[in-house]
Design an enzyme around this catalytic site. Sequence first.
Site, PDB file in Angstrom:
ATOM      1  N   ALA A 108       0.860  -1.188   0.000  1.00  0.00           N
ATOM      2  CA  ALA A 108       0.000   0.000   0.000  1.00  0.00           C
ATOM      3  C   ALA A 108       0.889   1.227   0.000  1.00  0.00           C
ATOM      4  CB  ALA A 108      -0.898  -0.016   1.219  1.00  0.00           C
TER       5      ALA A 108
ATOM      6  N   GLY B  61       0.608  -5.222   1.003  1.00  0.00           N
ATOM      7  CA  GLY B  61      -0.611  -5.399   0.208  1.00  0.00           C
ATOM      8  C   GLY B  61      -0.319  -6.045  -1.135  1.00  0.00           C
TER       9      GLY B  61
ATOM     10  N   GLU C 192      -0.296  -9.615  -0.547  1.00  0.00           N
ATOM     11  CA  GLU C 192      -1.674 -10.060  -0.281  1.00  0.00           C
ATOM     12  C   GLU C 192      -2.483 -10.169  -1.575  1.00  0.00           C
ATOM     13  OE1 GLU C 192      -1.922  -6.907   2.698  1.00  0.00           O
ATOM     14  OE2 GLU C 192      -2.680  -8.400   4.114  1.00  0.00           O
TER      15      GLU C 192
ATOM     16  N   GLU D 226       4.993  -5.093   7.084  1.00  0.00           N
ATOM     17  CA  GLU D 226       4.193  -4.121   7.833  1.00  0.00           C
ATOM     18  C   GLU D 226       4.735  -3.907   9.245  1.00  0.00           C
ATOM     19  OE1 GLU D 226       2.937  -6.480   5.877  1.00  0.00           O
ATOM     20  OE2 GLU D 226       1.177  -5.720   4.801  1.00  0.00           O
TER      21      GLU D 226
END
Length: 257
Positions: A65, A108, A111, A131
């Site tokens: 992200a 992300g 993911e 993260e």
Amino acid sequence: MGYEHILVEIDAPIATVTLNRPKVLNALSPDLILELTTALSELDADENVRAVVLTGGPTVFAAGADIGDMADRGPVDQLLRDQTGRWAPLAGFSKPLIAAVNGYALGGGCEVALMCDLIVAGETARFGQPEINLGIIPGAGGTQRWPRTAGKHVAMEVMLTGAPVTAQRAYEVGLVNKVVPAEMTVEVARRLARQVAEKAPLAARMAKEGVLKAFESPLSEGLASERKSFYFLFATDDQKEGMHAFLEKRKGSFKGR
Ligand code: DAK
């Protein structure tokens, strides 16, 4: 619709979606996510498309992200921006979705790869959830999909150290299907997509549904659901075509009906 942050190429029966923010390593900004999920919804509805390759191109899949976009936000911002279903068109994509990963697939980005059905990794691919280095945890399924795919201890290592795993290690723990030279990644994924796209689309859809159901339900419920899909497929033209083609020693031609 024209897109700014992704490229969509349709070469029926397959399509390729390429994340395209190379200057920030394909960081997943809200605009990119919106474009990606919009494109996937359109491809899901397009009967000429039977399988999709999702890639970040030759050097990076996605570095996660957009940190610049998140740095000063509060929990309510996150909650309001994380409208239900933000990732639904990806996680719920009904057709086979193949990630072609070169370079970093982090946060992300990793993911997103984990939400795909098959992963072809270039030798340069690195899969990780960094993260923890930012004081947060994965927010798009990382803590759930890693252990279901690679097991508890690999998942813990990735979450707790923040260090990515190599393509080879990802292959060894069952996270990826193939490791190939980086310049071949997209081509191999496309080949796989074409192979899958030749199959009966409704059978592919039900097979995918069945496998995903295994992660969500007790065995008895999964088996009951599988049986219903199995019976249903006997109502399709493609089942008749597939079986008669076998008996007539020819290749089946499937219409998705
Ligand atoms: N966001 C924004 N910019 C990024 C970025 C990112 N994630 N990753 C890289 N960039 C930018 C860098 O800032 C740099 O920009 P300039 O300095 O050139 O302006 C450019 O991309 C090139 O990066 P580097 O210079 O750092 O390149 P290196 O090759 O040296 O290093 C790297 C590559 C991938 C190791 C490094 O860039 C890196 O560590 N990037 C951050 C990786 C990371 O921490 N990713 C996790 C982010 S958190 C949610 C669901 C999920 C999420 C959030 C919300 N909801 C449901 C609400 C997910 C969260 C995350 O993914």
